[in-house]
Enzyme design. Structure first.
Site, short mmCIF file in Angstrom:
data_model
loop_
_atom_site.label_atom_id
_atom_site.label_comp_id
_atom_site.label_asym_id
_atom_site.label_seq_id
_atom_site.Cartn_x
_atom_site.Cartn_y
_atom_site.Cartn_z
N ARG A 232 0.86 -1.19 0.00
CA ARG A 232 0.00 0.00 0.00
C ARG A 232 0.89 1.23 0.00
NH1 ARG A 232 -3.51 -2.63 -1.56
NH2 ARG A 232 -5.55 -3.09 -0.68
N GLU A 261 -2.61 7.83 -4.45
CA GLU A 261 -3.09 7.22 -5.70
C GLU A 261 -4.58 7.40 -5.93
OE1 GLU A 261 -2.02 3.02 -4.90
OE2 GLU A 261 -4.15 2.58 -5.04
#
Ligand code: NAD
Length: 327
Positions: A232, A261
């Protein structure tokens, strides 16, 4: 049951439609947050993905609207406020193991591309440039690979790297018995960072792992080492990593995930002006490779994600035990 899907892409529709027999599937393009939550009106189930924002307000609104189940069509659930879900009586399920191979194999793809520069060679040759200048790589055989997080994906990745003749060091808060039996050596995080030529992150994002890779941990890494993150984005302090790349200490960086993101990935900005200065800086380094959270993206994984998610909804409808309940 009516299931509203957020952050829907064409492939989600394709795989879920193919697997669905009884449920009413309602697809929404928008990311789930406080501005879009009302799109789940009249649904009993919400199906969300990695960048949807299931904070306390969103959870509370979902519960008020009569949603009973949040089905995450992914393994990670760091974006779900589980306390709020518990408080509002909302059940959360996920897909814990759709294909560890998909992610582990993509991790290898990032390593090989960064190392052997096949992305650059492809473009060069197409332009009639057959020079080998600046395409030098290194043998993976004999190198030390540090794996942080040895659950389903980390374990698969350890085995792949061993198969290539690498020496594998592991760090985890809970040692994996199968890997121990196979002779994988566990060590402290510091010892792993100091000894590894390649460090790969496969632990979940939580309060203990946020910015696990920061200025201090980067300094512990070997000069010229490679860092790969398919876990992550929040596992890495992006500014610290940029600084380390600028000084030449970090040798290579491969990312499939990025802290910010949610504002970029899964969308096409090729005709837009990207405002995120950090990703632009990252992409300007010749020794950085970014893919847009595609490590999971194989036919086998998508089939498993759709099947497991719809099975969970079936069980929820029947009041049966939910094998993949979170929290
Ligand atoms: P898993 O739960 O099987 O394994 C996670 C491992 O991390 C466990 O062994 C756990 O003990 C370890 N861990 C937990 N806290 C830790 C800590 N503080 N330090 C070190 N290790 C710690 O999960 P998995 O299926 O192997 O997936 C790992 C992660 O990969 C997921 O949490 C998800 O964030 C990410 N992921 C990314 C993609 C992608 O497409 N890029 C796809 C699937 C999963």
């Amino acid at each position: 049951m009516k299931i509203t899907f957020f952050s829907t892409q064409s492939y989600d529709k394709q795989y879920f439609n193919a697997c669905n027999q009884t449920h009413e599937l309602h697809y929404v393009d928008a990311l789930l947050d406080e501005n879009t939550v009302l799109l789940a009106q009249n649904s009993q189930v919400v199906c969300a993905f990695v960048n949807d924002k299931l904070n306390a307000n969103v959870i509370s609104t979902l519960a008020q609207m009569g949603v009973g189940l949040v089905a995450m069509r992914c393994a990670g659930y760091n974006n779900v406020d589980l306390n709020a879900a518990h408080q509002h009586g909302l059940t959360v399920v996920r897909v814990p193991a759709y294909s560890p191979h998909a992610v582990a194999e993509h991790t290898l793809a990032l390593i090989l591309t960064l190392n052997r520069k096949t992305h650059k060679a492809y473009n060069r040759v197409r332009e009639g440039n057959f020079s080998l200048e600046r395409l030098m790589g290194f043998d993976l055989f004999g190198k030390t690979v540090g794996v942080i997080g040895t659950g389903k994906i980390g374990m698969t990745f350890c085995r792949i790297m061993r198969g290539l003749g690498c020496s594998v060091l592991a760090y985890d808060v809970a040692e994996n018995e199968e890997l121990l039996a196979e002779g994988i050596q566990y060590t402290s995080l510091t010892a792993l960072l100091e000894a590894s030529d390649i460090v790969s992150l496969h632990c979940p994002l939580n309060d203990a792992t946020r910015h696990l890779i920061n200025e201090q941990s980067l300094q512990k890494m070997k000069k010229g080492a490679m860092l790969i993150n398919t876990g992550r984005g929040g596992l890495i302090d992006t500014k610290a990593v940029i600084q380390s790349l600028k000084t030449g200490h970090l040798g290579y960086l491969g990312l499939d995930v990025y802290e910010q993101e949610d504002k970029l990935f899964f969308r096409d900005f090729s005709e837009s002006i990207i405002q995120d200065e950090l990703i632009l800086r990252l992409m300007s380094f010749p020794n950085v490779l970014v893919t847009a959270h595609q490590a999971f993206f194989t036919d086998e994984a998508m089939t498993e994600i759709a099947q497991t998610t719809l099975q969970s909804v079936d069980c929820f409808e029947k009041g049966a035990v939910l094998a993949h309940k979170v929290g």
